[in-house]
Design a protein around this motif. Structure first.
Motif, PDB file in Angstrom:
ATOM      1  N   SER A  20       9.510   7.158   3.614  1.00 16.92           N
ATOM      2  CA  SER A  20      10.475   6.745   4.796  1.00 16.92           C
ATOM      3  C   SER A  20      11.754   6.827   4.680  1.00 16.92           C
ATOM      4  O   SER A  20      12.761   6.811   5.736  1.00 16.92           O
ATOM      5  N   GLN A  24       9.732   8.269   9.132  1.00 22.74           N
ATOM      6  CA  GLN A  24       9.013   7.148   9.394  1.00 22.74           C
ATOM      7  C   GLN A  24       7.410   7.540   9.746  1.00 22.74           C
ATOM      8  O   GLN A  24       6.669   6.688   9.289  1.00 22.74           O
ATOM      9  N   ASP A  28       7.455  10.827  14.047  1.00 18.56           N
ATOM     10  CA  ASP A  28       8.894  10.323  14.101  1.00 18.56           C
ATOM     11  C   ASP A  28       9.561  11.317  15.016  1.00 18.56           C
ATOM     12  O   ASP A  28       9.911  12.607  14.595  1.00 18.56           O
TER      13      ASP A  28
END
Length: 92
Positions: A20, A24, A28
């Motif tokens: 992360s 993400q 993403d």
């Protein structure tokens, strides 16, 4: 002779990367954005410095190196993310 089907105690089977800090997930939008921005910055860098590096003063060369480091830091993020996801998936 052991016939156990359990992985050895040193197995990384239960280790999961927390990616992360990079993105993400594979969908993403920042991943695509970083790739596109890196390419645009690399093209500007090439246009600014092509056939000029040998004539740069020290301060100008330092600025070129700083710009290149910035480009490389952003450009490698998607690669690192993909590599770590692949390693975490235990793919072939």
């Amino acid at each position: 002779m052991s016939t156990s089907t359990h992985p050895p105690a040193t197995s990384a089977a239960d280790i999961h990367w927390d990616l992360s800090a990079l993105y993400q997930g594979p969908d993403d939008p920042a991943l695509v954005s970083d790739r596109e921005l890196s390419l645009a910055e690399a093209r500007r860098f090439a246009a600014d410095y092509r056939e000029r590096l040998s004539g740069l003063r020290a301060a100008e060369l330092a600025e070129a190196v700083r710009r290149l480091e910035t480009i490389m830091a952003r450009a490698t993020r998607p690669l690192i993310f993909a590599h770590l996801r692949f390693d975490g998936d235990g793919g072939p």
